[in-house]
Design an enzyme around this catalytic site. Structure first.
Site, PDB file in Angstrom:
ATOM      1  N   ASP A   1      34.474  37.970  49.851  1.00 17.79           N
ATOM      2  CA  ASP A   1      34.729  38.304  48.456  1.00 17.79           C
ATOM      3  C   ASP A   1      33.760  37.503  47.599  1.00 17.79           C
ATOM      4  O   ASP A   1      33.124  36.570  48.071  1.00 17.79           O
ATOM      5  CB  ASP A   1      36.170  37.916  48.108  1.00 17.79           C
ATOM      6  CG  ASP A   1      36.528  38.221  46.667  1.00 17.79           C
ATOM      7  OD1 ASP A   1      36.170  39.305  46.189  1.00 17.79           O
ATOM      8  OD2 ASP A   1      37.156  37.367  46.017  1.00 17.79           O
ATOM      9  N   SER A   2      33.670  37.865  46.324  1.00 16.47           N
ATOM     10  CA  SER A   2      32.805  37.114  45.417  1.00 16.47           C
ATOM     11  C   SER A   2      33.390  35.748  45.058  1.00 16.47           C
ATOM     12  O   SER A   2      32.682  34.883  44.577  1.00 16.47           O
ATOM     13  CB  SER A   2      32.575  37.919  44.138  1.00 16.47           C
ATOM     14  OG  SER A   2      33.797  38.308  43.579  1.00 16.47           O
TER      15      SER A   2
ATOM     16  N   GLY B   1      31.647  41.351  39.119  1.00 16.17           N
ATOM     17  CA  GLY B   1      32.015  42.532  38.319  1.00 16.17           C
ATOM     18  C   GLY B   1      31.098  42.819  37.149  1.00 16.17           C
ATOM     19  O   GLY B   1      31.054  43.930  36.652  1.00 16.17           O
TER      20      GLY B   1
ATOM     21  N   CYS C   1      36.409  42.508  48.365  1.00 23.46           N
ATOM     22  CA  CYS C   1      36.071  42.520  46.940  1.00 23.46           C
ATOM     23  C   CYS C   1      35.831  43.968  46.543  1.00 23.46           C
ATOM     24  O   CYS C   1      34.971  44.638  47.113  1.00 23.46           O
ATOM     25  CB  CYS C   1      34.801  41.704  46.735  1.00 23.46           C
ATOM     26  SG  CYS C   1      34.081  41.847  45.097  1.00 23.46           S
ATOM     27  N   ASN C   2      36.609  44.442  45.572  1.00 24.10           N
ATOM     28  CA  ASN C   2      36.473  45.840  45.170  1.00 24.10           C
ATOM     29  C   ASN C   2      35.095  46.149  44.603  1.00 24.10           C
ATOM     30  O   ASN C   2      34.550  47.218  44.828  1.00 24.10           O
ATOM     31  CB  ASN C   2      37.542  46.189  44.131  1.00 24.10           C
ATOM     32  CG  ASN C   2      38.892  46.407  44.769  1.00 24.10           C
ATOM     33  OD1 ASN C   2      39.217  47.505  45.163  1.00 24.10           O
ATOM     34  ND2 ASN C   2      39.663  45.347  44.920  1.00 24.10           N
ATOM     35  N   THR C   3      34.526  45.188  43.874  1.00 25.61           N
ATOM     36  CA  THR C   3      33.207  45.411  43.281  1.00 25.61           C
ATOM     37  C   THR C   3      32.164  45.603  44.370  1.00 25.61           C
ATOM     38  O   THR C   3      31.343  46.519  44.317  1.00 25.61           O
ATOM     39  CB  THR C   3      32.834  44.236  42.369  1.00 25.61           C
ATOM     40  OG1 THR C   3      33.866  44.079  41.392  1.00 25.61           O
ATOM     41  CG2 THR C   3      31.529  44.479  41.664  1.00 25.61           C
TER      42      THR C   3
ATOM     43  N   GLU D   1      43.043  33.853  36.432  1.00 23.07           N
ATOM     44  CA  GLU D   1      42.463  32.540  36.740  1.00 23.07           C
ATOM     45  C   GLU D   1      42.947  31.477  35.750  1.00 23.07           C
ATOM     46  O   GLU D   1      42.995  30.294  36.071  1.00 23.07           O
ATOM     47  CB  GLU D   1      40.937  32.641  36.778  1.00 23.07           C
ATOM     48  CG  GLU D   1      40.506  33.624  37.868  1.00 23.07           C
ATOM     49  CD  GLU D   1      39.150  33.343  38.476  1.00 23.07           C
ATOM     50  OE1 GLU D   1      38.338  32.672  37.839  1.00 23.07           O
ATOM     51  OE2 GLU D   1      38.914  33.826  39.601  1.00 23.07           O
TER      52      GLU D   1
ATOM     53  N   CYS E   1      41.608  45.661  42.313  1.00 24.88           N
ATOM     54  CA  CYS E   1      40.956  44.349  42.233  1.00 24.88           C
ATOM     55  C   CYS E   1      41.878  43.359  42.930  1.00 24.88           C
ATOM     56  O   CYS E   1      43.094  43.378  42.694  1.00 24.88           O
ATOM     57  CB  CYS E   1      40.745  43.950  40.776  1.00 24.88           C
ATOM     58  SG  CYS E   1      40.161  42.251  40.552  1.00 24.88           S
TER      59      CYS E   1
ATOM     60  N   HIS F   1      42.470  40.381  42.492  1.00 25.29           N
ATOM     61  CA  HIS F   1      43.227  39.450  41.647  1.00 25.29           C
ATOM     62  C   HIS F   1      44.560  40.042  41.197  1.00 25.29           C
ATOM     63  O   HIS F   1      45.491  39.305  40.864  1.00 25.29           O
ATOM     64  CB  HIS F   1      42.436  39.101  40.376  1.00 25.29           C
ATOM     65  CG  HIS F   1      41.417  38.009  40.556  1.00 25.29           C
ATOM     66  ND1 HIS F   1      40.356  38.117  41.414  1.00 25.29           N
ATOM     67  CD2 HIS F   1      41.302  36.787  39.963  1.00 25.29           C
ATOM     68  CE1 HIS F   1      39.622  37.009  41.337  1.00 25.29           C
ATOM     69  NE2 HIS F   1      40.171  36.193  40.473  1.00 25.29           N
TER      70      HIS F   1
END
Lengths: 269, 269
Positions: free
Chosen positions: A14-15, A47, A77-79, A156, A188, A190
Site C-alpha cells: 500500500d502507499s 491519491g 491500495c485502491n489507487t 488519520e 479505499c 482507510h
C-alpha cells in the site's frame, strides 16, 4: 526466481498504513500464513499523484516484494490497483490480487437492485476502475462513483466519530442518496475505520462492502486452489517494511491493525 | 557557480502548490523580479514525513535551483523551513530566506500583549520552530502552538467557506482562545486562502500574520541592501518547475496565484 512454496509469505502493499486493514482481515481469515507488508510512507499519499508516477512507484514496490520470495502479491491500495494493477500483473511471476477486483466481485454478488455506489480517493474515482471492473463482470449494473478526498485525512486525524466527519460524510453522500443504490463499496482501505459512522449516516438505505474482507476470502480460495496454503501450524512470521522512519506508521498502524506492530524495517527504494 | 547578478531570478520552493501564495506576494511587491518556482508535487505533502526525509528532499530542490543561477533562495514551505533551513543555509552560496523567520519577526513586531499563537501542519508544530525563532529574537514572548492537519486538505478540496471548514477551525482554535493571545501566525502557506473564514472565527480576539506578505517585505529589503534588485523594467520571466504531471498543479495553483499559470516544466529529481 525460485519456485513458490506454501511456506513463503504473502506480500501485501500500500502507499502507507491503509493496507493494514487488509493485513488484519488476512490474519483473521488465514491465521497461519506468513505476511510481509510494504508501506511507502515516504511518498504517501498516492491519491493525488499522476498515473505515470503511481505506476513507476508501484512497480518498484512489487519488485522489492518479489525479491523477498512472496508467493502471492496483494495490491491493498485502491489507487495503485486502479491505475497500476495491469502493469504489475504483466510482469509478475506469482499471482496478483487487488482490492478493486475483490470489491467489485463482492458488490455484484450482494446487490439486489443492481445499483452499486463506490466511494474512494479522487484518483481511484477518476480512473473509473471500479465501474470498469463491475461492468466487465456484469454489464447491466448501474454504478455511481463519488470521490471523498477528506476521508483519509479525517481518519488519520483520528476523528472517526466526530461531528466534522459526520457533516463531511453527509455532504459527500448527498448525491449518492439520490441514485437507486443498495450497495456501497468502500473503495479505499482507510474507510473501514469509518464503517460505524457511515452505517449511521446511510441508515438502512444501503449495505456496505468492505474490500479488505472480500480480498481475504479471495486469497483463501486462491491459495487452496493452487496448493499454496501454508501447512505449518507454527506461529506465523509478520514483517513490515516502510520507506520513512516508522514512528507515525507504528502509532497509526496499530489503530488500523487492531494489534501491536513489531519488526518494522525501513528501506529506501 | 558564477557571481549573482540583479537580473538573475529569485528561487522559491515548496512541497507543492502552497508556496505560490509567496510568489503572489512577491509579484505584487516586486513586479520586476524574475522568479523560478519549484513545487515537489510528486512527493507532496511533506508535513507527514520524517525530518531526515524532508532534509534530503529539500537539499535536492535547493541544489536544482542553484543550478538555475538563482540570486536568492526562498523556502516557502513551513515544514521545510522548520526542519531543513539550517541544512540549506549551511550549503548555499546565495542568501536564504524562509517563511518561519519572516513570520516570527512580523508577529513580534505586531503583538501588543506579548502572546503569539501559531497554527500549522503537525510537522511544523512538532518541530517547535516558530517558538524557537520567536524566543531567539524576543525571549519574553508567550507562544502557543496548535497543529491543524485538516486545513491543507480542506483548502485543496476548495471548501474555503464551508460549514465543515468552519466547524474544523472552531475545534482547532478552541485551545488557542483560552490563551492570552492577540496575534495568530498562519504557519502554513495554504492558510492565507482561509483568511476570510479565520478572521470570522477569531473575530476581534486576534490579528492574523500572513508570512507570505512578511517574506515579500523581507525580500525587498535584502535585495536593496545587497544591490541585487533587478534594474530592468522589462516584463519579468516567471517559470514553474514541478516533479509530477502539472494538470492538478495548474488547476489548484491558479487559485493560489490569483492569475493564470504558464511555462510549467516537469523534472525528475
Amino acid at each position: 526466481m525460485a519456485q513458490s512454496l506454501p511456506s513463503h509469505p504473502i506480500g501485501v502493499f500500500d502507499s502507507g498504513v491503509g493496507g493494514l486493514t487488509v493485513v488484519r482481515a488476512l490474519m483473521d481469515r488465514l491465521p497461519f500464513e506468513n505476511i510481509v507488508y510494504f508501506g511507502d510512507t515516504a511518498r504517501v499519499p498516492y491519491g493525488v499523484k499522476s498515473v505515470s508516477t503511481i505506476q513507476h512507484f508501484t512497480q518498484q514496490i512489487a519488485d522489492f516484494l518479489l525479491q523477498q520470495d512472496v508467493k502471492l502479491l496483494i495490491i491493498a491500495c485502491n489507487t495503485m490497483a486502479a491505475v497500476a494493477a495491469d502493469v504489475v500483473r504483466a510482469k509478475s511471476p506469482v499471482p496478483v490480487l487487488d482490492v478493486i477486483e475483490a470489491g467489485a466481485k463482492n458488490a455484484i454478488a450482494r446487490t439486489r437492485s443492481g445499483g452499486i455506489g463506490v466511494i474512494g480517493t479522487p484518483t481511484t474515482i477518476n480512473s473509473n476502475a471500479y465501474a470498469r471492473a463491475i461492468h466487465q463482470l456484469s454489464p447491466d449494473k448501474h454504478v455511481y462513483s463519488q470521490a471523498c478526498p477528506l476521508f483519509v485525512p479525517l481518519v488519520e486525524e483520528g476523528w472517526l466519530d466526530h461531528p466534522v466527519t459526520r457533516l463531511t460524510a453527509q455532504e459527500y453522500l448527498k448525491p449518492v442518496f439520490v441514485e437507486q443504490i443498495d450497495t456501497l463499496v468502500l473503495g479505499c482501505t482507510h474507510y473501514p475505520l469509518l464503517k460505524p459512522l457511515l452505517l449511521d449516516v446511510t441508515g438502512d438505505r444501503m449495505q456496505l462492502v468492505d474490500s479488505a474482507l472480500s480480498i481475504a476470502d479471495q486469497t483463501a480460495e486462491l491459495l487452496q486452489a493452487q496448493g499454496l496454503a501454508n501447512t505449518s501450524r507454527a506461529m506465523p512470521d509478520y514483517r513490515y517494511v516502510v520507506t520513512d522512519v516508522p514512528v507515525k506508521f507504528q502509532t497509526i498502524g496499530e489503530r488500523f491493525l487492531g494489534r501491536s506492530l513489531n519488526r518494522i524495517d525501513r528501506v529506501e527504494l
